[in-house]
Design a protein around this motif. Structure first.
Motif, PDB file in Angstrom:
ATOM      1  N   ASP A 198      87.336  -5.628  60.502  1.00 13.08           N
ATOM      2  CA  ASP A 198      86.538  -4.624  61.220  1.00 13.08           C
ATOM      3  C   ASP A 198      87.035  -4.481  62.648  1.00 13.08           C
ATOM      4  O   ASP A 198      87.131  -3.366  63.188  1.00 13.08           O
ATOM      5  CB  ASP A 198      85.058  -5.013  61.210  1.00 13.08           C
ATOM      6  CG  ASP A 198      84.448  -4.896  59.816  1.00 13.08           C
ATOM      7  OD1 ASP A 198      85.071  -4.240  58.952  1.00 13.08           O
ATOM      8  OD2 ASP A 198      83.358  -5.473  59.596  1.00 13.08           O
ATOM      9  N   GLN A 199      87.319  -5.642  63.270  1.00 12.70           N
ATOM     10  CA  GLN A 199      87.836  -5.618  64.640  1.00 12.70           C
ATOM     11  C   GLN A 199      89.187  -4.926  64.702  1.00 12.70           C
ATOM     12  O   GLN A 199      89.469  -4.134  65.623  1.00 12.70           O
ATOM     13  CB  GLN A 199      87.946  -7.051  65.174  1.00 12.70           C
ATOM     14  CG  GLN A 199      88.332  -7.160  66.636  1.00 12.70           C
ATOM     15  CD  GLN A 199      87.255  -6.606  67.546  1.00 12.70           C
ATOM     16  OE1 GLN A 199      86.068  -6.641  67.224  1.00 12.70           O
ATOM     17  NE2 GLN A 199      87.656  -6.061  68.688  1.00 12.70           N
ATOM     18  N   LYS A 202      88.636  -1.266  64.173  1.00 12.67           N
ATOM     19  CA  LYS A 202      88.055  -0.703  65.396  1.00 12.67           C
ATOM     20  C   LYS A 202      89.137  -0.505  66.457  1.00 12.67           C
ATOM     21  O   LYS A 202      89.190   0.529  67.134  1.00 12.67           O
ATOM     22  CB  LYS A 202      86.956  -1.627  65.900  1.00 12.67           C
ATOM     23  CG  LYS A 202      86.227  -1.079  67.113  1.00 12.67           C
ATOM     24  CD  LYS A 202      85.110  -2.036  67.511  1.00 12.67           C
ATOM     25  CE  LYS A 202      84.374  -1.490  68.735  1.00 12.67           C
ATOM     26  NZ  LYS A 202      83.285  -2.428  69.150  1.00 12.67           N
ATOM     27  N   GLN A 203      89.987  -1.549  66.573  1.00 13.09           N
ATOM     28  CA  GLN A 203      91.077  -1.456  67.541  1.00 13.09           C
ATOM     29  C   GLN A 203      92.038  -0.330  67.159  1.00 13.09           C
ATOM     30  O   GLN A 203      92.531   0.418  68.017  1.00 13.09           O
ATOM     31  CB  GLN A 203      91.829  -2.796  67.597  1.00 13.09           C
ATOM     32  CG  GLN A 203      92.903  -2.854  68.680  1.00 13.09           C
ATOM     33  CD  GLN A 203      92.319  -2.757  70.077  1.00 13.09           C
ATOM     34  OE1 GLN A 203      91.278  -3.344  70.356  1.00 13.09           O
ATOM     35  NE2 GLN A 203      92.966  -1.981  70.948  1.00 13.09           N
ATOM     36  N   ASP A 205      91.252   2.339  65.489  1.00 15.76           N
ATOM     37  CA  ASP A 205      90.574   3.606  65.787  1.00 15.76           C
ATOM     38  C   ASP A 205      90.670   3.927  67.272  1.00 15.76           C
ATOM     39  O   ASP A 205      90.884   5.089  67.669  1.00 15.76           O
ATOM     40  CB  ASP A 205      89.111   3.537  65.355  1.00 15.76           C
ATOM     41  CG  ASP A 205      88.956   3.500  63.846  1.00 15.76           C
ATOM     42  OD1 ASP A 205      89.931   3.859  63.141  1.00 15.76           O
ATOM     43  OD2 ASP A 205      87.872   3.075  63.357  1.00 15.76           O
ATOM     44  N   GLN A 206      90.472   2.860  68.079  1.00 16.43           N
ATOM     45  CA  GLN A 206      90.558   3.072  69.529  1.00 16.43           C
ATOM     46  C   GLN A 206      91.975   3.483  69.940  1.00 16.43           C
ATOM     47  O   GLN A 206      92.152   4.398  70.771  1.00 16.43           O
ATOM     48  CB  GLN A 206      90.143   1.788  70.261  1.00 16.43           C
ATOM     49  CG  GLN A 206      88.662   1.473  70.135  1.00 16.43           C
ATOM     50  CD  GLN A 206      88.290   0.157  70.800  1.00 16.43           C
ATOM     51  OE1 GLN A 206      89.181  -0.629  71.175  1.00 16.43           O
ATOM     52  NE2 GLN A 206      86.995  -0.085  70.939  1.00 16.43           N
TER      53      GLN A 206
END
Length: 262
Positions: A198-199, A202-203, A205-206
């Motif tokens: 997930d991290q 998320k990274q 996506d960022q």
């Protein structure tokens, strides 16, 4: 003369034996009185004195065995009765001796041996009601002992079975506990992996968002591109014009120089 001497010596021996017999009886009576008064240790002493006077005295030996029995000196009492039985021929006395052996063995917790002693007593003196009673009593004790032993064996077996069951159950519980721990560890690891993913997502996506923003920032509209292109073309045109003017100027200067030379 020799004949009278032998007779005299015989009379002395008889008198001596009679005297010893009287002393023997005296010690036996004393021992019996003490025995009746429950002074068994003192009666033992008197019976031994009687045996000192007459070593083969059946009564003194038998009563000594009884005195030892009353003092719970079972091994000594048994030995005393057995010693008397070796040389005894009278069936009634043998019956009494084996009867007392049976009592001594029974008191000493030797039930099987006591039963055999009572049987031997009845072989010599079959009419003894007391021996028959004691034999039956010993048999009942043996039966009770066997039942208690059987009960104890069953109890031991039950305890062992229960212990084995508890051991199996404890093993199952431990196995379940170990499996639960493994499942929990696996679940925890899966959660950790999911959190990492997930991290990472998320990274990602960022990063993609930043890239898109940068691309969007660097991106120009069609109109801006057209204006930029036109501006570049105008600049190019101006450059070309300057180049052409420079060439023309240079050509003109060359011609002028030639005219002067002429």
């Amino acid at each position: 003369m020799k004949k009278y001497l032998i007779l005299f010596m015989s009379m002395i021996c008889l008198l001596s034996m009679e005297a010893n017999a009287q002393k023997e009886r005296k010690f036996i009576r004393a021992g019996n009185d003490l025995f009746e008064g429950d002074k068994f240790e003192n009666s033992e002493v008197e019976y031994r004195k009687a045996l000192d006077k007459k070593i083969n005295s059946y009564e003194a030996g038998f009563n000594l065995g009884d005195a030892l029995y009353k003092q719970k000196k079972y091994d000594e009492a048994l030995k005393q009765f057995q010693t008397l039985a070796v040389s005894e021929k009278d069936p009634k006395k043998l019956g009494e001796l084996y009867h007392n052996m049976g009592n001594t063995l029974l008191a000493n917790k030797k039930i099987d041996e006591s039963i055999e002693a009572y049987k031997q007593s009845l072989r010599n003196f079959p009419n003894s009601k007391e021996t028959k009673y004691n034999l039956e009593y010993a048999r009942q004790m043996k039966k009770k002992q066997e039942e208690e032993q059987k009960k104890q064996d069953q109890q031991n077996k039950d305890n062992k079975d229960q212990k084995d069951q508890n051991k199996d159950q404890n093993k199952k519980d431990q196995d379940k506990k170990d499996q639960d721990k493994k499942d929990q560890d696996k679940k925890d690891q899966q959660n950790k992996d999911k959190q990492k993913q997930d991290q990472k997502d998320k990274q990602g996506d960022q990063d993609k968002k930043k890239q898109d923003q940068q691309q969007q920032k660097n991106k120009i509209s069609k109109q801006d591109a057209q204006r930029l292109l036109e501006a570049l073309e105008n600049d190019e045109k101006k450059v070309q014009e300057k180049v052409q003017k420079a060439k023309a100027k240079a050509q003109k200067a060359k011609k002028t120089k030639i005219k002067k030379d002429w």
